[in-house]
Motif scaffolding. Structure first.
Motif, short mmCIF file in Angstrom:
data_model
loop_
_atom_site.label_atom_id
_atom_site.label_comp_id
_atom_site.label_asym_id
_atom_site.label_seq_id
_atom_site.Cartn_x
_atom_site.Cartn_y
_atom_site.Cartn_z
N GLU B 212 1.01 -0.96 -0.01
CA GLU B 212 0.10 0.24 0.02
C GLU B 212 0.71 1.48 0.17
O GLU B 212 0.58 2.22 -0.68
CB GLU B 212 -1.01 0.09 0.78
CG GLU B 212 -2.41 1.18 0.64
CD GLU B 212 -2.89 0.81 2.41
OE1 GLU B 212 -4.25 0.74 1.80
OE2 GLU B 212 -2.88 1.46 3.09
N GLY B 213 1.92 0.81 0.48
CA GLY B 213 2.81 2.41 1.09
C GLY B 213 3.15 2.54 -1.13
O GLY B 213 3.42 3.78 -1.31
N ALA B 241 -2.65 -4.84 -4.01
CA ALA B 241 -1.37 -4.62 -4.92
C ALA B 241 -2.10 -4.57 -6.36
O ALA B 241 -1.69 -3.27 -7.55
CB ALA B 241 -0.64 -5.99 -6.12
N THR B 242 -3.70 -4.60 -6.66
CA THR B 242 -4.48 -4.60 -7.39
C THR B 242 -4.45 -2.80 -7.38
O THR B 242 -4.55 -1.95 -8.14
CB THR B 242 -5.83 -5.01 -7.51
OG1 THR B 242 -5.39 -6.46 -7.40
CG2 THR B 242 -6.58 -4.56 -8.32
N ALA B 243 -4.93 -1.92 -6.14
CA ALA B 243 -5.68 -0.94 -5.54
C ALA B 243 -4.30 -0.05 -5.70
O ALA B 243 -3.62 1.22 -6.34
CB ALA B 243 -5.41 -0.96 -4.03
N PHE B 268 -12.41 -4.00 -8.54
CA PHE B 268 -11.64 -2.54 -8.14
C PHE B 268 -12.61 -1.56 -7.78
O PHE B 268 -12.74 -1.32 -7.15
CB PHE B 268 -10.20 -2.28 -8.52
CG PHE B 268 -10.11 -1.36 -7.51
CD1 PHE B 268 -9.33 -1.76 -6.45
CD2 PHE B 268 -9.91 0.28 -8.25
CE1 PHE B 268 -8.62 -0.36 -5.64
CE2 PHE B 268 -9.21 1.76 -7.64
CZ PHE B 268 -8.91 1.23 -6.29
N LEU B 269 -12.26 -1.12 -10.05
CA LEU B 269 -13.36 -0.01 -9.08
C LEU B 269 -15.36 -0.32 -9.43
O LEU B 269 -16.17 0.55 -8.16
CB LEU B 269 -13.78 0.33 -10.99
CG LEU B 269 -12.42 0.53 -11.90
CD1 LEU B 269 -12.47 1.10 -12.62
CD2 LEU B 269 -11.94 2.30 -11.06
N ILE B 270 -15.53 -1.49 -9.40
CA ILE B 270 -16.98 -1.70 -9.17
C ILE B 270 -17.17 -1.95 -7.49
O ILE B 270 -17.88 -1.22 -6.99
CB ILE B 270 -17.86 -3.17 -9.23
CG1 ILE B 270 -18.12 -3.43 -10.68
CG2 ILE B 270 -18.84 -3.69 -8.50
CD1 ILE B 270 -18.36 -4.36 -10.86
N ASP B 271 -15.98 -2.44 -6.88
CA ASP B 271 -15.29 -2.08 -5.37
C ASP B 271 -15.95 -1.07 -5.09
O ASP B 271 -16.43 -0.40 -3.82
CB ASP B 271 -14.93 -3.56 -4.47
CG ASP B 271 -14.71 -4.31 -4.73
OD1 ASP B 271 -16.21 -4.74 -4.59
OD2 ASP B 271 -13.79 -5.38 -4.75
N GLY B 272 -15.02 0.27 -5.45
CA GLY B 272 -14.43 0.89 -5.00
C GLY B 272 -16.25 2.38 -5.11
O GLY B 272 -16.22 3.18 -4.50
N LEU B 273 -17.01 1.57 -6.08
CA LEU B 273 -18.23 2.50 -5.14
C LEU B 273 -18.83 2.32 -4.06
O LEU B 273 -19.46 3.65 -3.87
CB LEU B 273 -18.89 1.92 -6.72
CG LEU B 273 -19.02 2.12 -8.28
CD1 LEU B 273 -20.06 1.02 -9.26
CD2 LEU B 273 -19.41 3.59 -8.63
N SER B 274 -18.51 1.76 -3.63
CA SER B 274 -19.25 1.31 -2.41
C SER B 274 -17.72 2.05 -0.93
O SER B 274 -18.44 1.41 0.02
CB SER B 274 -19.79 0.09 -1.88
OG SER B 274 -18.94 -1.33 -1.97
N SER B 275 -17.10 2.68 -1.52
CA SER B 275 -15.45 2.68 -0.36
C SER B 275 -16.33 3.93 0.44
O SER B 275 -17.29 4.32 0.25
CB SER B 275 -15.10 2.85 -1.47
OG SER B 275 -13.38 3.63 -0.61
N SER B 276 -16.00 3.90 1.76
CA SER B 276 -16.42 4.88 2.31
C SER B 276 -15.51 6.24 1.61
O SER B 276 -15.80 7.54 2.62
CB SER B 276 -16.02 4.32 3.80
OG SER B 276 -14.34 4.10 4.12
#
Lengths: 117, 637
Positions: B212-213, B241-243, B268-276
């Motif tokens: 992540e870093g 790694a994807t992010a 990743f993008l679909i999950d990103g739609l429900s990100s906080s």
């Protein structure tokens, strides 16, 4: 009507001053047409100093919006004076145009996707 | 006269009073003193049993700020009561840089909690000068303190911290996740090589933080280095790694996305739609507009169905960008949706101004569902294409009122001048909303034909048509409308006379103001009020000699309005004509006069206004207090 054109990030800002009526509508249309010809399709009209608008002025704005859409662009407005706001409500154009309270808010809406931190 | 010391002592004693109001008063007075002893009292008040008093003391401390306040507040970081401790921490963050000295001193405290909290506060203050001292804390004997030091360094964001953080990563296993995260937050690509060397760690939690870093450094080399981790057996590592690759690609060029397996990127993008995280949601929305994929479209439509306000507009915009492939799914979902989902979806779809959608929706113009027919009209109108006029025309005769309203508005938006005659009957519709919509559309279409219709309507048999005509002619606002409006100022119907005056005021430039001047003596009070407003709008202060006679009008609201209008001119020369109104029989007139005199800024009126300060009417007394305050403030510049 005076029109001051400035580039502001992604969009072109047109600060309008004076009356937007039959006599001045052509000047605004010409200014926007030149921008579209120069491939500048993201256009913001700052109406802060528009103290009067009539049916011809509204017609000009509607036709500009259509023209910009044909070019796959985007038109935003801001700073509608109380009287201008009133006529936008009466004609329900407030539901058709993308209107922001301030020019800054409108410009922010054009900014790119934020960086992912 | 008691000395300052004595006053402060009295106030400090007052802080111990059992009476809430006494303690509150003491805090207020101490806040106004701005002396060190007073600060000590305010800090003491942070322990008061009453939350209101604690917050009041906090407010004063933030305002006073300074090193003394900060020194005293840092002592509270070890307080047994967690709410007092948190309040002190919050205040220190708000005091900001002035608190840095006290916080750095607190790093020497024997109490590890105080050291930790001091670091937690130094981080958000982001003072670069503190990094050296915070680096030392990475080796603190207490693990929590060392971890807070790493977090603080991330927030301070100095590149000088890269080496100390990498060394701490090697030296102390317990703070590896925090050190890697801090290096990422600092965001300097100079940390890239150092972080990449840590990719050999076995602990998945640490590895996750390292990946992540790396993703936050926006180093172009990250994509190749991290690509092997896309297939890591641990899902969390693969996701990290994807992010990280997406973050890097977003910063260094979209073409890098090609290195990602499409399915992973999409997920990743679909999950990103429900990100906080709002930035992640916005990123996902921005990228998804390039995906013509049924699964993506379905997610977006579902999100649209659940969204409101700004979010709904953004999602609708993405769907519009995807365009034609999205519309059948959108419409099918709309037809199936129920209750609140349906309402939200109808609202959101009506925001999409796209002829592609209009083409799909046009088929629903015959739907048995009136809401759908209304939506069709709105979208067709926003699209603005004349090819849809036949559908819109038929919907102007729809049996349901709100559908007719939508269709009429839409015809106005399309701007088809030839439709003026067709809209004419809508001015007689049994529903007021439809009549108003027709007036709005005719104003928008404007032109000679509309002006002619409305001019004729001024003498229509129906009074409502007469009033609408007077309003509409004002908004059409062309020179040709002025003559008809001037005539309408002497119309037999007072509502028409008033509307005509208001319309002339809106147009703003008229050659002859005499008819409006005459209207000041109209038998109808609302017409007289409109005339006052219009005259001042048209000729400004020059209207004063005409409108002042209405200060003695027999209608209380005309008097009130005239006083208010004169007050709004903001000219102290007119104060003498308002002062007699302070002795009107009616309190409401006195209140108007007080407010008007304040607006005029006439200092000499203060004494006359204050004569009313003991009036038994609390509204009047409040107006006097407010006006006096305004005038005094003006007097002091």
């Amino acid at each position: 009507m005076d029109i001051v054109i400035t580039e502001n990030g992604q969009a072109t800002n047109l600060a309008l001053k004076g009356k937007l009526d039959l006599g001045n509508a052509a000047k605004l249309k010409d200014a926007v047409k030149s921008l579209l010809d120069g491939d500048k399709k993201l256009i913001h009209l700052n109406m802060k100093e528009v103290d009067f608008i009539n049916s011809s002025g509204l017609g000009a704005l509607v036709s500009l919006m259509k023209e910009i859409r044909v070019h796959k662009g985007r038109l935003t407005l801001s700073n509608l004076a109380p009287y201008v706001n009133e006529i936008f409500e009466i004609t329900q154009l407030s539901h058709v145009f993308e209107i922001y309270e301030t020019a800054d808010e409108a410009m922010t809406s054009y900014s790119a996707v934020p960086s992912l931190k | 006269m008691p000395g300052k010391e004595s006053i402060i002592n009295d106030l400090l004693n007052q802080l111990a009073s059992p009476d809430f109001f006494e303690r509150e008063d003491a805090v207020r007075q101490l806040g106004g003193l701005q002396q060190e002893e007073a600060i000590a009292g305010l800090v003491m008040a942070l322990e008061d049993e009453d939350r209101g008093i604690r917050e009041l003391a906090a407010e004063h401390l933030i305002r006073i700020g300074g090193d003394t306040a900060a020194q005293l507040l840092t002592r509270f970081l070890g307080h047994a009561d967690i709410s007092v401790r948190n309040l002190a921490a919050e205040l220190l963050v708000k005091i900001g840089r002035e608190a840095v000295g006290a916080l750095v001193d607190a790093l020497d405290s024997p109490d590890h909690d105080i050291r930790k909290f001091a670091l937690d506060i130094l981080g958000p203050i982001r003072e670069p000068a503190t990094v050296g001292r915070v680096h030392d804390m990475l080796d603190d004997r207490n693990e929590n303190v060392a971890c807070s030091a790493a977090e603080a360094l991330g927030l301070i964001g100095s590149s000088l911290s890269i080496e100390p953080l990498l060394q701490a990563f090697q030296a102390h296993e317990f703070l590896r996740p925090q050190a890697a995260e801090a290096l990422g937050i600092i965001g300097d690509p100079a940390a890239f090589d150092g972080l990449c060397r840590q990719l050999t760690v076995a602990d998945p939690v640490v590895l996750y933080s390292v990946i992540e870093g790396i993703g936050r450094l926006h180093h172009p080399g990250a994509i190749d280095i991290l690509a092997p981790y896309l297939d890591h057996k641990e899902q969390m590592i693969s996701d990290a790694a994807t992010a990280a690759i997406i973050r890097t690609a977003h910063a260094t060029g979209r073409e890098a996305y090609r290195k990602l397996p499409a399915e992973k990127f999409k997920r990743f993008l679909i999950d990103g739609l429900s990100s906080s995280d709002p930035a992640t949601v916005q990123f996902a929305l921005a990228e998804l507009r390039y995906w013509n994929d049924p699964e993506v479209i379905e997610h977006l439509v579902n999100l649209l169905q659940a969204s409101e306000g700004d979010m709904a507009i953004k999602v609708a915009d993405v769907i519009k960008s995807i365009g034609q492939p999205a519309y059948p799914i959108l419409i099918t979902t709309l037809q199936r949706a129920e209750d609140e989902d349906r309402t939200r979806l109808l609202e959101a779809v009506s925001q999409i101004a796209d002829c592609g959608l209009a083409t799909y929706l046009a088929d629903l113009a015959q739907s048995t569902d009136a809401d759908l027919r209304g939506l069709v009209a709105t979208v067709l109108g926003k699209c603005g294409a004349t090819e849809f006029l036949p559908i819109l025309r038929s919907l102007t005769a729809d049996p349901v009122g709100h559908v007719r309203v939508a269709a009429i508005k839409a015809i106005g938006w399309v701007g088809a001048q030839d439709e003026v005659d067709r809209l004419l009957p809508c001015l007689d519709d049994p529903f007021a909303d439809v009549r108003e919509a027709a007036m709005g559309a005719l104003i928008l279409l404007g032109g000679r034909k509309a002006i002619q219709i409305f001019t004729e309507d001024l003498s229509h048999i129906n009074q409502e048509r007469q009033r609408l005509a007077a309003v509409a002619l004002g908004y059409i606002g062309e020179d040709e409308t002025k003559e008809a409006l001037m005539r309408a100022v002497s119309h037999s119907d007072p509502t028409v006379r008033r509307s005509a005056i208001e319309s002339l005021r809106r147009i703003g430039t008229i050659d002859d103001i005499e008819p409006i001047r005459m209207a000041l003596t109209d038998e109808d009070s609302l017409v007289r009020k409109a005339a006052v407003t219009a005259l001042v709008a048209l000729i400004g202060a020059r209207a004063i000699d005409d409108i002042r006679v209405l200060l003695d009008d027999n209608d209380i609201w005309v008097r009130y309005h005239t006083i208010d209008t004169i007050g709004n001119l903001g000219d102290a020369r007119f104060a003498p004509m308002i002062i007699p109104c302070l002795h009107d029989d009616q309190d409401i007139i006195k209140i108007a006069a007080v407010k008007a005199l304040a607006a005029m800024g006439d200092q000499s009126a203060i004494q006359r206004i204050q004569e009313l300060s003991t009036d038994s009417n609390s509204d009047l007394a409040a107006a006097v207090e407010e006006a006096t305050k305004t005038l005094m403030e003006n007097a002091h510049g």
